[in-house]
Design a protein around this motif. Structure first.
Motif, PDB file in Angstrom:
ATOM      1  N   PRO A  43      55.352 -23.564  38.882  1.00 32.55           N
ATOM      2  CA  PRO A  43      55.852 -24.363  37.763  1.00 32.55           C
ATOM      3  C   PRO A  43      55.915 -25.859  38.074  1.00 32.55           C
ATOM      4  N   LEU A  44      56.295 -26.213  39.304  1.00 31.20           N
ATOM      5  CA  LEU A  44      56.326 -27.628  39.683  1.00 31.20           C
ATOM      6  C   LEU A  44      54.943 -28.248  39.614  1.00 31.20           C
ATOM      7  N   LEU A  45      53.954 -27.572  40.189  1.00 24.17           N
ATOM      8  CA  LEU A  45      52.598 -28.117  40.189  1.00 24.17           C
ATOM      9  C   LEU A  45      52.027 -28.175  38.773  1.00 24.17           C
ATOM     10  N   GLN A  46      52.297 -27.143  37.988  1.00 27.78           N
ATOM     11  CA  GLN A  46      51.797 -27.140  36.612  1.00 27.78           C
ATOM     12  C   GLN A  46      52.381 -28.301  35.819  1.00 27.78           C
ATOM     13  N   ALA A  47      53.687 -28.554  36.001  1.00 28.24           N
ATOM     14  CA  ALA A  47      54.341 -29.649  35.284  1.00 28.24           C
ATOM     15  C   ALA A  47      53.823 -31.008  35.730  1.00 28.24           C
ATOM     16  N   GLU A  48      53.413 -31.133  36.989  1.00 27.16           N
ATOM     17  CA  GLU A  48      52.930 -32.406  37.500  1.00 27.16           C
ATOM     18  C   GLU A  48      51.481 -32.674  37.109  1.00 27.16           C
ATOM     19  N   LEU A  49      50.644 -31.627  37.065  1.00 19.66           N
ATOM     20  CA  LEU A  49      49.195 -31.826  36.967  1.00 19.66           C
ATOM     21  C   LEU A  49      48.623 -31.618  35.572  1.00 19.66           C
ATOM     22  N   VAL A  50      49.117 -30.609  34.837  1.00 23.74           N
ATOM     23  CA  VAL A  50      48.495 -30.283  33.550  1.00 23.74           C
ATOM     24  C   VAL A  50      48.852 -31.298  32.459  1.00 23.74           C
ATOM     25  N   PRO A  51      50.145 -31.624  32.236  1.00 28.49           N
ATOM     26  CA  PRO A  51      50.451 -32.609  31.188  1.00 28.49           C
ATOM     27  C   PRO A  51      49.845 -33.984  31.441  1.00 28.49           C
ATOM     28  N   THR A  52      49.676 -34.354  32.709  1.00 19.90           N
ATOM     29  CA  THR A  52      49.100 -35.667  33.034  1.00 19.90           C
ATOM     30  C   THR A  52      47.583 -35.697  32.911  1.00 19.90           C
TER      31      THR A  52
END
Length: 399
Positions: free
Chosen positions: A249-258
């Motif tokens: 979840p941390l990586l998804q929140a950092e990489l996908v929305p950006t």
């Protein structure tokens, strides 16, 4: 092979041992700990059962990938700082290379792996974890109080499925051991050969904090994509308890929305990461090679891989000298006796969820797991051979 027959303490020897583990250790972090125990405690006798359990207990308290941290600690104890690097490289390299190649264009690689083969690898993990639970329980839960503590810890973690629950259970087990177990029940102190002094440990911990606070500042003051990526992956490796699945979840929140990685690519990489041995944190290599801006390809993979694993080394090297001092005290040995019993309980819980529930669905699965367990515990076959045979059997049954 006992230690007298394998006395080479060079980093190269450490690398080769962990490379074989990195090629054959399927099944997630709990299974990895089982493979480590069989190879390094039972077969090579690098350290005792109690020392191994103490290392596992420490790494369960630290954020980051517990199995990789245990590997680093074992390499550090065996061959110093080069040994820690060698252990990490050997264990991480196979899955990292496979995921980088997948990201660089082998779009159909994951689909090319037969589902039955992957299922066979999951089934053999049941036998590996069961073997570790049985062996550790015999050594670390020899009486009624510690057997009871093991059972309560397993029930608590099964009831409250959370990474923080594991940390809380271990902390409570330490208090129970401190209050209820006599100091002698913790057994005599067996020192670990840790080539790190307390001053060096303080320096490593200071560097960990400096990077955790300094990287966001540097990325804001000097807006560069490589700095921003390194900051995101370093924070993910620093703040996550519970291993690779929790970091998603941390990586998804950092990489996908950006827009650094699109959602479909992220999910495809996660699926591929399930098909390779070794630590799930090597998913970072896939993400780095798939970045749509900033460092890309092999360079991006290296940046992300080093950034997400760097906190693990800094925390292990920083904590070990203080941990070694603490565990030498009689009352602390009693507390550790409680923690070690709880560690066995955590393994019992993990043997059911997720290891058993993700692998055992049919009577054929039960039979394959039983045969794998007999091959490991009764026939004493090498784990890599049992892994290969189970994968082949899974492929044949699934064909």
């Amino acid at each position: 092979m006992p230690d007298s027959e394998f006395s080479d303490r060079s980093p190269w020897a450490v690398f080769l041992v962990f490379l074989r583990l990195g090629l054959t250790s399927f099944g997630g972090p709990v299974a990895h700990l089982g493979y480590f125990r069989e190879e390094l405690v039972v077969r090579r006798r690098w350290l005792s059962e109690r020392n191994y359990a103490d290392l596992v207990a420490l790494c369960q308290f630290l954020p980051g990938p517990a199995s990789s941290q245990v590997g680093m600690a074992l390499g550090l104890a065996r061959a110093g700082y080069p040994g820690a690097l060698a252990a990490w490289l050997g264990f991480t390299l196979p899955s990292a290379v496979a995921l980088i190649l997948f990201a660089l264009g082998l779009a159909h690689w994951g689909d090319a792996v037969p589902a039955g083969l992957l299922h066979g690898l999951k089934v053999v993990a049941v036998a590996v974890v069961a073997q570790a639970v049985w062996g550790m329980a015999r050594s670390l839960c020899p009486d009624v109080p510690r057997t009871s503590l093991m059972a309560v810890a397993a029930c608590a973690v099964l009831w409250w499925s959370s990474a923080w629950a594991q940390v809380l259970v271990l902390a409570l087990a330490a208090l129970v051991g401190l209050w209820t177990l006599a100091p002698g029940q913790g057994a005599a102190h067996e020192p670990l050969p840790i080539p790190v002094g307390r001053r060096a440990g303080m320096a490593w911990l200071a560097l960990f904090v400096a990077l955790l606070l300094g990287l966001p500042w540097a990325a804001a003051v000097f807006p560069h994509a490589t700095l921003a990526v390194a900051d995101a992956f370093y924070r993910a490796g620093s703040l996550v308890f519970g291993g690779g699945h929790v970091v998603l979840p941390l990586l998804q929140a950092e990489l996908v929305p950006t827009g650094w990685v699109d959602q479909d690519t992220f999910l495809a990489g996660y699926g591929a990461a399930q098909a390779v041995p070794g630590p799930l944190f090597t998913f970072a290599a896939f993400l780095g090679a798939s970045l749509q801006m900033g460092p890309q390809g092999v360079w991006g993979a290296l940046v992300c891989l080093l950034a997400i694993f760097a906190p693990s080394f800094l925390l292990v090297a920083g904590a070990l000298p203080f941990w070694e001092g603490l565990r030498a005290h009689p009352r602390m040995r009693a507390a550790l006796a409680g923690v070690n019993a709880a560690v066995v309980g955590l393994l019992v819980a993990a043997l059911y969820q997720p290891v058993w529930t993700s692998a055992i669905h049919t009577p054929q699965d039960v039979a394959l797991a039983l045969l794998a367990g007999v091959a490991l515990m009764a026939w004493k076959l090498p784990p890599w051979l049992v892994v290969a045979a189970s994968a082949g059997a899974g492929w044949w049954l699934g064909a």
